[in-house]
Design a protein around this motif. Structure first.
Motif, mmCIF file in Angstrom:
data_model
loop_
_atom_site.group_PDB
_atom_site.id
_atom_site.type_symbol
_atom_site.label_atom_id
_atom_site.label_comp_id
_atom_site.label_asym_id
_atom_site.label_seq_id
_atom_site.Cartn_x
_atom_site.Cartn_y
_atom_site.Cartn_z
ATOM 1 N N LEU A 125 0.881 -1.283 -0.042
ATOM 2 C CA LEU A 125 -0.050 -0.064 0.023
ATOM 3 C C LEU A 125 0.888 1.269 0.032
ATOM 4 O O LEU A 125 2.092 1.092 0.373
ATOM 5 N N ASP A 126 0.369 2.447 -0.426
ATOM 6 C CA ASP A 126 0.941 3.608 -0.382
ATOM 7 C C ASP A 126 0.503 4.239 1.257
ATOM 8 O O ASP A 126 -0.474 3.659 1.771
ATOM 9 N N GLU A 127 1.018 5.380 1.431
ATOM 10 C CA GLU A 127 0.738 5.961 2.773
ATOM 11 C C GLU A 127 -0.827 6.317 2.695
ATOM 12 O O GLU A 127 -1.479 6.108 4.029
ATOM 13 N N ASN A 128 -1.515 6.845 1.797
ATOM 14 C CA ASN A 128 -2.825 7.268 2.047
ATOM 15 C C ASN A 128 -3.633 5.953 2.052
ATOM 16 O O ASN A 128 -4.562 5.888 2.612
ATOM 17 N N GLU A 129 -3.220 4.996 1.269
ATOM 18 C CA GLU A 129 -4.078 3.755 1.472
ATOM 19 C C GLU A 129 -3.949 3.024 2.921
ATOM 20 O O GLU A 129 -5.115 2.636 3.346
ATOM 21 N N VAL A 130 -3.024 3.051 3.363
ATOM 22 C CA VAL A 130 -2.673 2.947 4.843
ATOM 23 C C VAL A 130 -3.545 3.445 5.811
ATOM 24 O O VAL A 130 -4.235 3.172 6.571
ATOM 25 N N MET A 131 -3.636 4.877 5.847
ATOM 26 C CA MET A 131 -4.293 5.691 6.561
ATOM 27 C C MET A 131 -5.813 5.403 6.393
ATOM 28 O O MET A 131 -6.630 5.509 7.065
ATOM 29 N N THR A 132 -6.407 5.403 5.031
ATOM 30 C CA THR A 132 -7.648 4.974 4.869
ATOM 31 C C THR A 132 -8.036 3.797 5.608
ATOM 32 O O THR A 132 -9.299 3.669 6.138
ATOM 33 N N LEU A 133 -7.315 2.953 5.287
ATOM 34 C CA LEU A 133 -7.493 1.359 5.996
ATOM 35 C C LEU A 133 -7.760 1.613 7.572
ATOM 36 O O LEU A 133 -8.663 0.946 7.931
ATOM 37 N N LEU A 134 -6.628 2.342 8.041
ATOM 38 C CA LEU A 134 -6.772 2.354 9.614
ATOM 39 C C LEU A 134 -7.895 3.305 10.114
ATOM 40 O O LEU A 134 -8.351 3.141 11.077
ATOM 41 N N ASN A 135 -8.208 4.108 9.097
ATOM 42 C CA ASN A 135 -9.405 5.282 9.540
ATOM 43 C C ASN A 135 -10.874 4.576 9.389
ATOM 44 O O ASN A 135 -11.793 5.203 9.540
#
Ligand SMILES: *Cc1c(COP(=O)(O)O)cnc(C)c1O
Length: 222
Positions: A125-135
């Protein structure tokens, strides 16, 4: 040097806070048992079928880590026993792990795999995708998975500075998300060739195969 000697040597080099995953893919159970008798209890495999065969033949007090790319239709074969899945890279995969873990009344720990290497072929994943999943509300409501950290693989290169830069990028993301998410505690990065660099950059878990078990011979695989 024997497997036991390699493990002893390696453990001397690893700081206390760094967990060693012994990557035993392609190696026979006899080699894993040698490591087991030398005290190793965490093993990493990259194929679900191979891991399950070894799980069935080996003692119960082992933690099995899936470090490879996971096909959704095979999650069910490891859901009853796997303790950490390093390569989670989609919402669909998280849904499947949650569903299969619920059938066993288990909570499976997962690491989100982040793409840090230059190569196109590596998953993640890229950073945005990580954030989207976590949130994501949906992910936060999953009762049978727990996201406990991040995993990444550096580019396969001799360029030490590039490897360090890639690990630093991941480590920086890890620290930022750990600040806002209490359960985030594991940063899985570093293999035989680059674990020292990974630890210097902040790794808390290294995945080491050939430095323990010797080089892999893929030609003898089924
Ligand atoms: C094979 C593998 C390792 C271990 O590699 P070595 O170079 O033998 O230490 C670590 N991580 C992943 C994801 C792997 O597939």
């Amino acid at each position: 040097m024997s497997i036991a000697d390699n493990l002893t040597q390696l453990k001397k080099e690893l700081p206390e806070h760094v967990t060693l995953v012994a990557v035993s893919k392609t190696k026979p159970v006899s080699d894993l048992m040698e490591a087991y008798h030398a005290g190793q209890r965490i093993f990493g495999e990259n194929k679900i079928q191979e891991m399950t065969e070894k799980y069935e033949q080996m003692p119960d007090d082992i933690e099995w880590h899936m470090i490879g790319h996971v096909q959704r239709n095979k999650v069910k074969y490891m859901a009853g026993y796997v303790s950490l899945i390093h390569g989670v890279d989609s919402l669909k995969l998280l849904r499947e792990i949650d569903k299969q873990a619920s059938k066993h009344h288990r909570v499976i720990s997962c690491l989100l795999q982040v793409h840090i290497a230059e190569e196109e072929t590596k998953f993640g994943l890229d950073e945005n995708e990580v954030m989207t999943l976590l949130n994501s509300e949906e992910v936060r409501n999953m009762r049978h998975i727990k996201i406990t950290g991040l995993m990444g693989m550096a580019t396969f290169t001799d360029n030490e500075a590039q490897i360090r830069k890639e690990f630093d990028t991941l480590s920086d993301l890890f620290r930022r998300i750990a600040q806002d998410n209490a359960g985030i505690k594991t940063l899985s990065m570093g293999m035989s060739g680059d674990y020292k660099t990974a630890i210097a950059a902040g790794s808390t878990m290294v995945r080491i195969g050939s430095s323990i078990f010797g080089a892999r011979n893929y030609s003898i695989q089924k």
